[in-house]
Design an enzyme around this catalytic site. Structure first.
Site, PDB file in Angstrom:
ATOM      1  N   GLU A   1     -52.330  63.667 -32.637  1.00 51.40           N
ATOM      2  CA  GLU A   1     -51.257  62.672 -32.536  1.00 51.40           C
ATOM      3  C   GLU A   1     -51.429  61.518 -33.514  1.00 51.40           C
ATOM      4  O   GLU A   1     -50.459  61.041 -34.108  1.00 51.40           O
ATOM      5  CB  GLU A   1     -51.168  62.130 -31.105  1.00 51.40           C
ATOM      6  CG  GLU A   1     -50.547  63.103 -30.104  1.00 51.40           C
ATOM      7  CD  GLU A   1     -51.536  64.133 -29.578  1.00 51.40           C
ATOM      8  OE1 GLU A   1     -52.713  64.116 -29.997  1.00 51.40           O
ATOM      9  OE2 GLU A   1     -51.122  64.969 -28.745  1.00 51.40           O
TER      10      GLU A   1
ATOM     11  N   HIS B   1     -49.783  61.727 -17.089  1.00 51.04           N
ATOM     12  CA  HIS B   1     -48.647  62.505 -17.581  1.00 51.04           C
ATOM     13  C   HIS B   1     -47.301  61.842 -17.303  1.00 51.04           C
ATOM     14  O   HIS B   1     -46.278  62.516 -17.316  1.00 51.04           O
ATOM     15  CB  HIS B   1     -48.645  63.907 -16.956  1.00 51.04           C
ATOM     16  CG  HIS B   1     -49.307  64.947 -17.812  1.00 51.04           C
ATOM     17  ND1 HIS B   1     -50.571  64.791 -18.305  1.00 51.04           N
ATOM     18  CD2 HIS B   1     -48.877  66.161 -18.275  1.00 51.04           C
ATOM     19  CE1 HIS B   1     -50.905  65.858 -19.022  1.00 51.04           C
ATOM     20  NE2 HIS B   1     -49.893  66.693 -19.023  1.00 51.04           N
TER      21      HIS B   1
END
Lengths: 333, 348
Positions: free
Chosen positions: B60, B129
């Site tokens: 990322e 999450h």
């Protein structure tokens, strides 16, 4: 790299390499001489002792090739053709600086010269060079991208992520590691495993890689020429590790051997391998360049540097309202 | 006849039109070309746009740097993360680099970059999450932050973000992907930095952020049944933040409640309340209220999560207190509390 004394480059190229190195050195020596005046009010990370890498690599590049760098970027900026006056004005915090006074020594840029920017978060710009190469690939353009970074950058995640991606897409990016043995005052021995050379990391990512003497400008240049040829042929990224040494303190104008993090013998040994003195001797002895030619060239450089400092000192500071401009790019496409 | 599509389809259509309109636009993200297409938001794009639609390594931070590098030389990347939590690995590039490039280089470089991040709630997404950390991004000058709550805004804000010359953080709530709304087929832009009044009212201003706008609208409906007229403003953009629209509303209603998907402490609701207190204090009838997450990491078990996330009923209860009215019974929720609608059966 030339134990036999056989020169690897033309006299013309050798002279250009000398000019670039000598110019970087003179600029930074002038910073050393005048930093105490307290008018350059930002951190400076000098590359005195490491000039051969910047000179040798950038001499192999074309105008549409783009480079990025880190905190120790003066040499890369100048070698790529960055405007000296704009750099000095930037270090002096003036409106005429290359970043309008908003960046300082750690945030140099010269788009016209293909110097895309330098930022001082170690490893942070490596991915940007890979992105420039990705853009070139998507657009079918031919220019290559170069990232300059130090030995500490190979300890960051972004270094490995960037190499993995560059190798996966066979991007035209040249990764140049200047290994000067220290991350601030921390030696390689406390940061990286013994017996595992940095160059092995790049090879582990499937990237063509080599480790060379970074204080031999001609050797650097020849290696960079080979790398650039391979990159332009579309053979994927190339990694070059250059052994070199920072003479001055990590940040600032002084020598710092008194604080005891590196051995005097080590420092003296590297000092005796000055990339500029070595190359100057080679110009006189191997390339048969006249002493007077070098003298004229040095005088020209000295004058240019004096003029750049005068320009910086005489330039105006940005007005107060400049503080709150350029936070956002105002134009939408 | 207006066309109705889902929020996810609206994102996909906006991306498709941006890719078609400008060869400098590219889309990259883990799973972008896979069969599920990031909750349906990228389906079919690879087939239509080829090399400019890319999967990526699980990197990322570097992929954000790659996007920044490409953006500086004129590309307009869209980077997609299936969870905001994954994008936290790229904070260095977003905060130090993308947000600062234009300023610290005196306008010599700009970063036209869109970073999509998915936030959410329920279905056991738990502590890593589903986080709604919009306040972090909204805190950083140089970034723009948008959080569309409707399918219409999902498309219009994405096109506006792609065409903006600055880095834009585009936060989409997982529970909004399946919601439907009227969406014009042609490309259009929703200006970044403009809130929208979804419902007019006189007694209180409810400011919703992202999915909480939906809960605020539900609350307003319930309140109407009790004779309370609630105005609902969908904030849409957090940076820049349309304080004027909120202030004008509170000046009329005299009451403010902010419903945020993120945490209350240090959250964006605090910024909205502060602006109102500083600039419309004289019009306030009662102290403003913030509805958001408690100071607790997100629990996973549905038995715990049911007590964690605020819902329309919490908004209604707070509003009744603000108006010195007694508690009211909420209509029972239809179906389990940990899914956006009965049709949602996981797994993510």
């Amino acid at each position: 790299m030339n134990p036999s004394g056989v020169t690897a480059v033309s006299a013309e190229t050798a002279l250009a390499l000398y000019r670039t190195m000598r110019r970087i050195r003179r600029v930074e020596e002038a910073i050393v001489e005048r930093y105490g005046e307290q008018r350059m009010r930002c951190p400076v990370h000098l590359c005195i002792g490491q000039e051969a890498v910047a000179a040798g690599v950038c001499q192999a590049l074309e105008g549409d090739d783009q480079i990025v760098s880190g905190h120790r970027s003066h040499g890369h900026y100048l070698a790529k053709g960055g405007d000296l006056k704009a750099m000095m004005a930037e270090i002096y915090g003036k409106a005429s600086g290359c970043s309008g006074g908003k960046g300082g020594s750690m945030h140099l840029i010269d788009r016209a010269a293909g110097f895309l920017g330098a930022t001082p978060i170690v490893g942070g710009t490596i991915a940007m060079a890979v992105g420039v190469a990705l853009a070139a690939k998507l657009r079918g353009e031919t220019g290559i991208a170069v990232a300059f970074f130090g030995d500490a950058a190979v300890e960051t995640g972004i270094f490995h992520e960037s190499l993995n991606f560059a190798a996966t897409h066979r991007l035209a990016v040249l990764l140049v590691c200047e290994n000067n043995l220290y991350s601030v005052y921390s030696p390689l021995s406390v940061r990286q495993p013994e017996g595992r050379p940095i160059v092995a990391l790049a090879r582990g990512h499937g990237i063509t890689a080599d480790a060379l003497d970074g204080n031999d400008a001609e050797a650097v240049h020849v290696a960079a020429l080979d790398a650039v040829e391979s990159l332009r042929a579309g053979d994927g990224p190339v990694f070059l590790e250059f052994a070199t040494y920072r003479w001055r303190e990590h940040c600032g104008p002084n020598l710092d051997n008194d604080i005891g993090y590196r051995a005097p013998e080590e420092f003296e040994a590297w000092l005796s391998r000055c990339p500029i003195a070595t190359h100057r001797a080679r110009l006189l002895n191997d390339h048969r360049v006249e002493e007077g030619v070098l003298g004229d060239l040095e005088e020209d450089i000295d004058k240019e540097v004096r003029d750049a400092f005068t320009f910086a000192e005489e330039s105006a500071f940005p007005p107060a309202e400049e503080m709150s401009t350029e936070i956002y790019a105002s134009e939408s496409r | 006849m207006s066309r109705v599509i889902t929020y996810a389809e609206a994102i996909c259509e906006a991306t498709d039109q941006c890719l078609a309109a400008d060869a400098n636009v590219y889309l990259m993200g883990l799973g972008v070309p896979d069969p599920k297409g990031v909750f349906g938001t990228t389906l079919g794009l690879k087939e239509r746009h080829g090399a400019r639609v890319m999967d990526m390594p699980t990197s990322e931070n570097a992929m954000t740097g790659v996007a920044i590098g490409a953006a500086i030389v004129g590309m307009r990347p869209i980077l997609t993360h299936q969870r905001l939590d994954f994008a936290l690995l790229s904070i260095e590039q977003l905060v130090n680099q993308a947000a600062k490039f234009h300023y610290m280089f005196g306008g010599e470089a700009s970063v036209p970059l869109v970073v999509r991040m998915v936030i959410g709630r329920g279905w056991g997404q738990g502590p890593q999450h589903s986080q709604s950390l919009q306040a972090w991004f909204a805190h950083v000058p140089g970034l723009k932050v948008v959080m569309p709550a409707t399918a219409y805004d999902a498309k219009g804000l994405l096109i506006a973000a792609v065409e903006d010359d600055n880095p834009v953080i585009y936060l989409e709530h997982r529970w909004l992907h399946g919601t439907k709304g009227e969406v014009p087929e042609e490309p259009y832009r929703v200006p970044i930095g403009e809130a929208r009044r979804l419902r007019e009212g006189e007694d209180i201003t409810l400011v919703g952020i992202s999915y909480m706008t939906i809960e605020a609208m539900r609350a307003a409906e319930v309140l109407a049944g009790h004779g309370i007229s609630a105005e609902v403003i969908d904030l849409r953009s957090l940076r820049p933040f349309d304080a004027e629209t909120v202030i004008a509303s509170v000046r009329r209603t005299g009451r403010l409640l902010v419903a945020d998907t993120g945490g209350v402490t240090g959250g964006f609701g605090g910024e909205i309340v502060s602006q109102i207190v500083e600039r419309a204090f004289d019009r306030l009838i009662c102290p403003p209220r913030r509805i958001g997450l408690p100071d607790i990491p997100t629990p996973t078990s549905p038995a715990l999560a049911r007590h964690y996330y605020p819902r329309a009923g919490d908004i209604v209860t707070a509003v009744m207190e603000m108006l010195d009215r007694g508690p009211v019974a909420m209509p029972p929720a239809d179906g389990p509390l940990d899914v956006p609608d009965p049709g949602f059966t996981g797994p993510f």
